[in-house]
Write a protein that holds these residues in place. Structure first.
Motif: not given
Length: 265
Positions: A1-21, A31-39
């Motif tokens: 079952m390795t790697n079967e957990f739902p995984q998503a990617l966000t390609i974006a800029g960082s927001d130091s204020g934490g509210g957006a981006g 919060m949607r119970h998906v593992f998040a990765t980033t570029v």
């Protein structure tokens, strides 16, 4: 079952204020119970009062992040946010063509809530010609939709024409967010699907300045739902409801355009 957990990617800029981006994307996907990765493609010095500075990362580092993710993860859906400039957009397009990360949601971020530019004017054409044809869904607000199509929206009927014009640019499906149109409704959003069907989503207007990151949040929620295998229409409707809750159940953070409450259910 390795790697079967739902995984998503966000390609974006960082927001130091934490509210957006990227920060809003990570919170939403979690919060949607998906593992998040980033570029990460750019870094901003930002808070609820505005964007004080921004720096695009070298395209070599963008390439390296894509390659690293492709080597290890099973990403089932991806989204883009702030893409800064022409070289960044082109690097993202090049990598999305190289790697299959599932359905792509394009949030064509152009202007921050406080008015700062997050996409160079000359990069708008690059987004139109190179990125939008790769999109499963594009999610512009009205100013972004007008910049991409050259059409103006003064009433709901104009949003239909804009949606049709956007679809002709290449994205299979279109979500035109109508919050900037005003009126008694906070957002009469128009959705045009690949098969030609369409629908509207409306919600009561909430009198608040705590709406920083709404575009990032709705596109991230859609991406997370798609990563779980949810159909696109249901993913869009779920995201609309989630964003309504994050605005309605407010938290008091910062002195300007405050963030959403990503704990809301």
């Amino acid at each position: 079952m390795t790697n079967e957990f739902p995984q998503a990617l966000t390609i974006a800029g960082s927001d130091s204020g934490g509210g957006a981006g990227m920060q809003a994307d990570l919170k939403t996907i979690q919060m949607r119970h998906v593992f998040a990765t980033t570029v990460v493609v750019a870094v901003t010095a930002q808070n609820t009062l505005g964007v004080q500075d921004a720096l695009a990362l070298p395209t070599e580092m963008i390439d390296a992040q894509f390659a690293s993710l492709a080597d290890d993860f099973k990403i089932r859906a991806a989204k883009t946010g702030m893409l800064a400039d022409v070289p960044t957009v082109q690097a993202v397009v090049r990598n999305l063509k190289q790697y299959d990360f599932g359905p792509l949601t394009v949030d064509p971020v152009m202007i921050a809530k406080g008015g700062a530019k997050l996409l160079a004017d000359e990069a708008i054409t690059t987004v139109k010609e190179e990125l939008l044809p790769l999109a499963t869904l594009v999610t512009p607000n009205l100013p972004e939709a007008e910049a991409l199509t050259g059409l103006k929206a003064e009433r709901p009927a104009d949003m239909v024409k804009i949606g049709q014009a956007l679809q002709k640019l290449g994205p299979k499906n279109v979500l035109v967010k109508g919050g900037h149109l005003g009126g008694d409704q906070a957002a009469s959003d128009f959705v045009l699907m690949e098969d030609g069907t369409s629908f509207w989503m409306t919600s009561p207007r909430i009198d608040t300045v705590r709406t920083h990151g709404t575009g990032d949040t709705i596109s991230a929620c859609i991406t997370a739902e798609l990563a779980k295998g949810v159909g696109l229409e249901q993913a869009i409707r779920t995201a609309k409801g989630y964003v309504e809750a994050t605005i309605r159940d407010t938290i008091q953070v910062g002195h300007g355009h405050g963030p959403l409450n990503h704990w809301a259910l």
